[in-house]
Design a protein around this motif. Sequence first.
Motif, PDB file in Angstrom:
ATOM      1  N   ASP A 108       0.788  -1.219  -0.096  1.00  0.00           N
ATOM      2  CA  ASP A 108      -0.121  -0.044  -0.061  1.00  0.00           C
ATOM      3  C   ASP A 108       0.846   1.291  -0.052  1.00  0.00           C
ATOM      4  OD1 ASP A 108      -2.081  -1.434   0.101  1.00  0.00           O
ATOM      5  OD2 ASP A 108      -2.700  -1.421   2.160  1.00  0.00           O
ATOM      6  N   GLY A 109       1.863   1.304   0.785  1.00  0.00           N
ATOM      7  CA  GLY A 109       2.950   2.379   0.943  1.00  0.00           C
ATOM      8  C   GLY A 109       3.606   2.751  -0.307  1.00  0.00           C
ATOM      9  N   SER A 110       3.791   1.591  -1.385  1.00  0.00           N
ATOM     10  CA  SER A 110       4.818   1.818  -2.556  1.00  0.00           C
ATOM     11  C   SER A 110       3.764   2.518  -3.355  1.00  0.00           C
ATOM     12  CB  SER A 110       5.210   0.405  -2.859  1.00  0.00           C
ATOM     13  OG  SER A 110       6.283  -0.009  -1.970  1.00  0.00           O
ATOM     14  N   ALA A 111       2.486   1.774  -3.514  1.00  0.00           N
ATOM     15  CA  ALA A 111       1.524   1.919  -4.309  1.00  0.00           C
ATOM     16  C   ALA A 111       0.984   3.677  -4.203  1.00  0.00           C
ATOM     17  CB  ALA A 111       0.421   1.098  -4.433  1.00  0.00           C
ATOM     18  N   ARG A 112       1.033   3.819  -2.816  1.00  0.00           N
ATOM     19  CA  ARG A 112       0.452   5.157  -2.776  1.00  0.00           C
ATOM     20  C   ARG A 112       1.390   6.388  -2.910  1.00  0.00           C
ATOM     21  NH1 ARG A 112      -0.863   9.641  -2.425  1.00  0.00           N
ATOM     22  NH2 ARG A 112      -2.166  10.619  -1.226  1.00  0.00           N
ATOM     23  N   PHE A 113       2.517   6.007  -2.505  1.00  0.00           N
ATOM     24  CA  PHE A 113       3.492   7.252  -2.386  1.00  0.00           C
ATOM     25  C   PHE A 113       4.641   7.077  -3.344  1.00  0.00           C
ATOM     26  CE2 PHE A 113       1.845   6.593   2.113  1.00  0.00           C
ATOM     27  CZ  PHE A 113       1.194   7.633   2.065  1.00  0.00           C
ATOM     28  N   LEU A 114       5.065   6.108  -3.990  1.00  0.00           N
ATOM     29  CA  LEU A 114       6.039   5.661  -4.860  1.00  0.00           C
ATOM     30  C   LEU A 114       5.597   5.801  -6.054  1.00  0.00           C
ATOM     31  CD1 LEU A 114       8.375   3.613  -3.017  1.00  0.00           C
ATOM     32  CD2 LEU A 114       8.411   5.858  -2.968  1.00  0.00           C
ATOM     33  N   LEU A 115       4.588   4.866  -6.436  1.00  0.00           N
ATOM     34  CA  LEU A 115       4.012   4.657  -7.635  1.00  0.00           C
ATOM     35  C   LEU A 115       2.858   5.517  -8.088  1.00  0.00           C
ATOM     36  CD1 LEU A 115       4.174   0.782  -7.544  1.00  0.00           C
ATOM     37  CD2 LEU A 115       5.912   2.369  -8.486  1.00  0.00           C
ATOM     38  N   GLY A 116       2.318   6.001  -6.983  1.00  0.00           N
ATOM     39  CA  GLY A 116       0.984   7.041  -7.367  1.00  0.00           C
ATOM     40  C   GLY A 116      -0.042   6.509  -7.997  1.00  0.00           C
ATOM     41  N   PHE A 117      -0.361   5.424  -7.744  1.00  0.00           N
ATOM     42  CA  PHE A 117      -1.590   4.388  -8.277  1.00  0.00           C
ATOM     43  C   PHE A 117      -2.860   5.220  -7.766  1.00  0.00           C
ATOM     44  CE2 PHE A 117       0.777   0.367  -8.480  1.00  0.00           C
ATOM     45  CZ  PHE A 117       1.196   0.534  -9.738  1.00  0.00           C
TER      46      PHE A 117
END
Length: 383
Positions: A112-121
């Motif tokens: 969730d953290g990667s998708a929200r803050f790094l990948l910007g999904f």
Amino acid sequence: MTPAALPANGYKTVDLMRFLAAVTVVWNHTWNMFVPAFSPAMGEGWRFVYQTAGFGPDAVRVFFVISGYWITASILRKSDAGGWTWGGYLIDRVSRLWIVLVPVLLLGLLLDGSARFLLGFPRYADFTFITEQHLDLGERLSPQGFFGNLFFLQNIYVHPFGSNMPLWSLTNEFWYYIWFPSFFLLFRKKVSVMTGLSIVTVVLFIHTNVAEGFPIWLLGSLVYIVTQRIGDRFQAAARLLRHGVVFGALAAFLATLLATHLFPTTWMIDGLIEGAVFSVLLGAVIVFNVGLPKWLHPWSAYGANASFSLYLVHCPILLFAWSVVTGSQLQAPGFAVLAMALGMLAFLVAAAWGFSQLTEKHTGWLRRKLSALLLSPKIARGA
């Protein structure tokens, strides 16, 4: 009356029920994650597909009843043998839950953290799923959310962690594990500090949905008590009779599901109705010791060894994989989308099995380590 012998064949059937309930929940989330809400313009064929994905709450009630049966059986058997203690019991329960929950929370934080803050999904910043509206999942990745879920306070003091909405029911399960032995000990006039503290939590949580589901869970306790009083006298009954009663109870349960979906009332009333009829089915399977054809045994084994992992881990993986594949856009129903959703369901079942081999499979190891660390040698040997 002679207590019932352990119905090994019947237990295999109960484990298959656990697998089917977990898959029902996952299909509910998978389909509703892919597509927008149903509209009549989509046609009756797609209405049927949507309806197949509408039985997630019913499956959770099935889990509650089965859980009530297993926990009651564990407590009463150990208590009758003189080997039950709060310390050993809590280590059993926490080992069973944390061996899966802790890795699930960490995996959810990573995905969730990667998708929200790094990948910007985009779906993570504006999450709409079933009843949730415009939710920023990043706000649910806080330290207090993590530790609140770790100590089973979601939907009481904190939200379920990140995208993992099914964690709400784990709160219910944990507190039922605490409440049932407390009331059981009070009934036997064995009062302790732990029992008193447990009763306090009943008062504190009485206005939450945790208390609302407890009567449904207690139906499983009733199944254990009744089947023990009946004993194993019916296990040798004619095959036609045993299977006829079980299939009749199954038909009644399926008819009850249909009725509660056609004429819904409240979550608790529907749950009590469904739970009562499912309890008859569960009791029949156990009393008549009705097993399964061999080709279903692998799925029964999955239910015994990985259904908990599947239930707990699927949502963070589902949302992340869905976002990678579709770019977070809802897909209009079509055969390609249906095939993609079914493929995702199969992927989640396989991934959860692998996850269970790293976590759930080692419950006994964690239980032994905690027992050696926290209990006296005498209690640890009996735990």
